[in-house]
Motif scaffolding. Structure first.
Motif, PDB file in Angstrom:
ATOM      1  N   TYR A 148       0.489  -1.371   0.184  1.00 19.76           N
ATOM      2  CA  TYR A 148      -0.240  -0.098  -0.399  1.00 19.76           C
ATOM      3  C   TYR A 148       0.668   1.412  -0.290  1.00 19.76           C
ATOM      4  O   TYR A 148       0.248   2.344   0.215  1.00 19.76           O
ATOM      5  CB  TYR A 148      -0.963   0.231   1.022  1.00 19.76           C
ATOM      6  CG  TYR A 148      -2.065  -0.858   1.171  1.00 19.76           C
ATOM      7  CD1 TYR A 148      -3.351  -0.402   0.281  1.00 19.76           C
ATOM      8  CD2 TYR A 148      -2.715  -1.832   1.480  1.00 19.76           C
ATOM      9  CE1 TYR A 148      -4.468  -0.527   0.023  1.00 19.76           C
ATOM     10  CE2 TYR A 148      -3.145  -2.430   1.564  1.00 19.76           C
ATOM     11  CZ  TYR A 148      -4.561  -1.523   0.901  1.00 19.76           C
ATOM     12  OH  TYR A 148      -5.880  -3.075   0.153  1.00 19.76           O
ATOM     13  N   GLY A 149       1.960   1.173   0.011  1.00 18.92           N
ATOM     14  CA  GLY A 149       2.989   2.602   0.337  1.00 18.92           C
ATOM     15  C   GLY A 149       3.445   3.132   1.306  1.00 18.92           C
ATOM     16  O   GLY A 149       2.717   4.445   1.319  1.00 18.92           O
ATOM     17  N   CYS A 184      -3.327   5.721   5.328  1.00 22.54           N
ATOM     18  CA  CYS A 184      -2.077   5.611   5.098  1.00 22.54           C
ATOM     19  C   CYS A 184      -2.040   4.887   3.913  1.00 22.54           C
ATOM     20  O   CYS A 184      -0.300   5.338   3.479  1.00 22.54           O
ATOM     21  CB  CYS A 184      -1.469   5.239   6.440  1.00 22.54           C
ATOM     22  SG  CYS A 184      -1.768   5.949   8.122  1.00 22.54           S
ATOM     23  N   ALA A 185      -2.103   4.808   3.082  1.00 20.02           N
ATOM     24  CA  ALA A 185      -1.941   4.518   1.776  1.00 20.02           C
ATOM     25  C   ALA A 185      -1.449   5.181   0.455  1.00 20.02           C
ATOM     26  O   ALA A 185      -2.104   6.293   0.628  1.00 20.02           O
ATOM     27  CB  ALA A 185      -3.064   3.148   0.894  1.00 20.02           C
ATOM     28  N   THR A 186      -0.472   5.131   0.247  1.00 24.08           N
ATOM     29  CA  THR A 186       0.058   6.104  -1.082  1.00 24.08           C
ATOM     30  C   THR A 186      -0.570   5.211  -1.902  1.00 24.08           C
ATOM     31  O   THR A 186       0.200   5.653  -3.605  1.00 24.08           O
ATOM     32  CB  THR A 186       1.393   7.001  -1.271  1.00 24.08           C
ATOM     33  OG1 THR A 186       2.126   5.754  -1.112  1.00 24.08           O
ATOM     34  CG2 THR A 186       1.540   7.262   0.556  1.00 24.08           C
ATOM     35  N   ILE A 187      -0.627   3.931  -2.573  1.00 25.63           N
ATOM     36  CA  ILE A 187      -0.578   3.369  -3.905  1.00 25.63           C
ATOM     37  C   ILE A 187      -1.542   2.683  -3.297  1.00 25.63           C
ATOM     38  O   ILE A 187      -2.170   1.823  -2.289  1.00 25.63           O
ATOM     39  CB  ILE A 187       0.400   2.253  -3.652  1.00 25.63           C
ATOM     40  CG1 ILE A 187       1.711   3.423  -4.057  1.00 25.63           C
ATOM     41  CG2 ILE A 187       0.108   1.008  -4.705  1.00 25.63           C
ATOM     42  CD1 ILE A 187       3.398   2.534  -3.767  1.00 25.63           C
ATOM     43  N   ASP A 188      -2.132   2.529  -4.592  1.00 26.29           N
ATOM     44  CA  ASP A 188      -3.702   1.433  -4.912  1.00 26.29           C
ATOM     45  C   ASP A 188      -3.119   0.507  -5.287  1.00 26.29           C
ATOM     46  O   ASP A 188      -3.330   0.239  -6.516  1.00 26.29           O
ATOM     47  CB  ASP A 188      -4.950   1.934  -5.894  1.00 26.29           C
ATOM     48  CG  ASP A 188      -6.337   1.404  -6.311  1.00 26.29           C
ATOM     49  OD1 ASP A 188      -6.661   0.572  -6.075  1.00 26.29           O
ATOM     50  OD2 ASP A 188      -6.583   1.408  -6.807  1.00 26.29           O
ATOM     51  N   PRO A 189      -2.404  -1.342  -4.272  1.00 26.23           N
ATOM     52  CA  PRO A 189      -2.127  -2.371  -4.982  1.00 26.23           C
ATOM     53  C   PRO A 189      -2.929  -3.016  -5.659  1.00 26.23           C
ATOM     54  O   PRO A 189      -2.652  -4.044  -6.580  1.00 26.23           O
ATOM     55  CB  PRO A 189      -1.739  -2.843  -3.570  1.00 26.23           C
ATOM     56  CG  PRO A 189      -2.756  -2.864  -2.649  1.00 26.23           C
ATOM     57  CD  PRO A 189      -3.144  -1.018  -2.849  1.00 26.23           C
TER      58      PRO A 189
END
Length: 364
Positions: free
Chosen positions: A232-233, A292-297
């Motif tokens: 999730y970065g 807190c995520a910076t990526i959409d996995p």
């Protein structure tokens, strides 16, 4: 006379102790019914075979494998292992069963290791090439915790770690005395104390209390998204997350090329997690925070597979559909094991099997 009094007093204290434990057990079963059922059972110890040192499991370990038939090799982690389930409830058993009823006859051989990932699969493919033959189907069960540093302490796969992995693992290995105790008593608890709701409740909250379950992302660190930090970065880990994804992509392409050289077929099954579903908040015991995520996995892994021209099965749309139907009908929905974000129930495994079905019928 004193000895008799001591024996009498000891008997009274023992009676009080066991009555207290009984009351606590009954209270725990009433107040915390989610801990009243065993989370781990003897049926988990299903039989395994070994082929050239490669551990596999299948429905009948006494039946000789006919390698003249097309073989489906399934590489995965604890999901493929069938954590918390009977063997007959695993997605690969159910897929095999459905295919057989529709006239398809394969060898289904599942190989697994708890926490294993793509690098472990690559190692087998490169060191045991003679196991695989033309037109075999090789399945990689992707888990969202596969995007992470590769901790060689728990792997048989040799190889060097990248510098960023070494630094991250140093942080991961900082354990409190409570964490060390809980880790080293896992097997004993699962084997002997698994039926006690009181002890399971006590252990459950002991595990939670050692985590930072609230606060800002940077304050919580690895606890903000725990095993899903890099996929999730998570904020504060953006740079290492990009490195982890890049390394995964590089290894995925290597794996694809190895499989193509073997003249076999490659399929990826994306194993969902409860964080992707509504109405599964109880599974999130550590209060993992997707803010807190910076990526959409989800879209990232699909995009990678499409760009790499790799066939994949995606059970998430089915999971979402069934979750909403069940919730509207019963006001409850659960496709994951109790208090677990990662391991699907038998029904969840069945949906995984259904999502893979058309990939096999297309191939043949």
């Amino acid at each position: 006379m004193k000895i008799k009094l001591l024996i009498k007093a000891a008997s009274v204290y023992l009676l009080i102790f066991f009555m207290t434990i009984l009351v606590l057990e009954l209270l725990s079963r009433a107040v915390f019914p989610e801990h009243s059922k065993p989370s781990f059972s003897d049926f988990q110890r299903f039989k395994t075979d070994s082929i050239q040192g490669l551990v596999i499991h299948r429905s009948n370990s006494n039946e000789k494998i006919d390698f003249n038939k097309k073989t489906v090799w399934l590489f995965g982690d604890s999901v493929t292992y069938g954590w918390g389930l009977k063997y007959s409830e695993t997605y690969h058993f159910q897929l095999d069963n459905i295919l057989r009823r529709n006239g398809y006859d394969y060898n289904f051989l599942a190989t697994f290791d708890l926490g294993s990932d793509l690098r472990d699969m690559m190692y087998v493919l490169t060191t045991k090439k003679n196991l695989f033959k033309k037109n075999d189907i090789i399945v990689y069960q992707f888990n969202y915790n596969d995007i992470k540093p590769h901790d060689l302490r728990f792997r048989r796969t040799p190889g060097d770690l990248e510098d960023w992995e070494k630094k991250v693992l140093v942080e991961q290995r900082k354990k409190t005395l409570l964490e060390i105790f809980l880790r080293h008593t896992n097997i004993f608890v699962y084997k002997y104390l698994n039926t006690s709701a009181f002890l399971k409740t006590l252990r459950h909250y002991a595990i939670i209390v050692q985590k930072k379950t609230s606060g800002k992302c940077d304050e919580r660190g690895l606890d903000a998204l725990h095993q899903y930090t890099w996929v999730y970065g998570s904020k504060g880990y953006e740079k290492t997350s990009i490195l982890a994804w890049n390394l995964f992509y590089k290894n995925l392409i290597k794996t694809k090329n190895i499989i193509e050289d073997l003249n076999s077929k490659f399929i990826v099954i994306i194993s969902p997690i409860s964080l992707q579903l509504p109405h599964h908040e109880k599974n999130n015991i550590f209060n993992l925070d997707l803010n807190c995520a910076t990526i959409d996995p989800y879209n990232k892994i699909k995009g990678i597979l499409i760009d790499a021209n790799i066939e994949y099965a995606d059970p998430l749309p089915l999971y979402l559909e069934i979750t909403n139907i069940d919730f509207n009908e019963r006001k409850s929905a659960n496709l994951f094991l109790n208090l677990d974000t990662n391991h699907p129930t038998a029904y969840g495994h069945l949906l995984m099997a259904y999502s893979m079905l058309n990939k096999f019928t297309e191939i043949d």
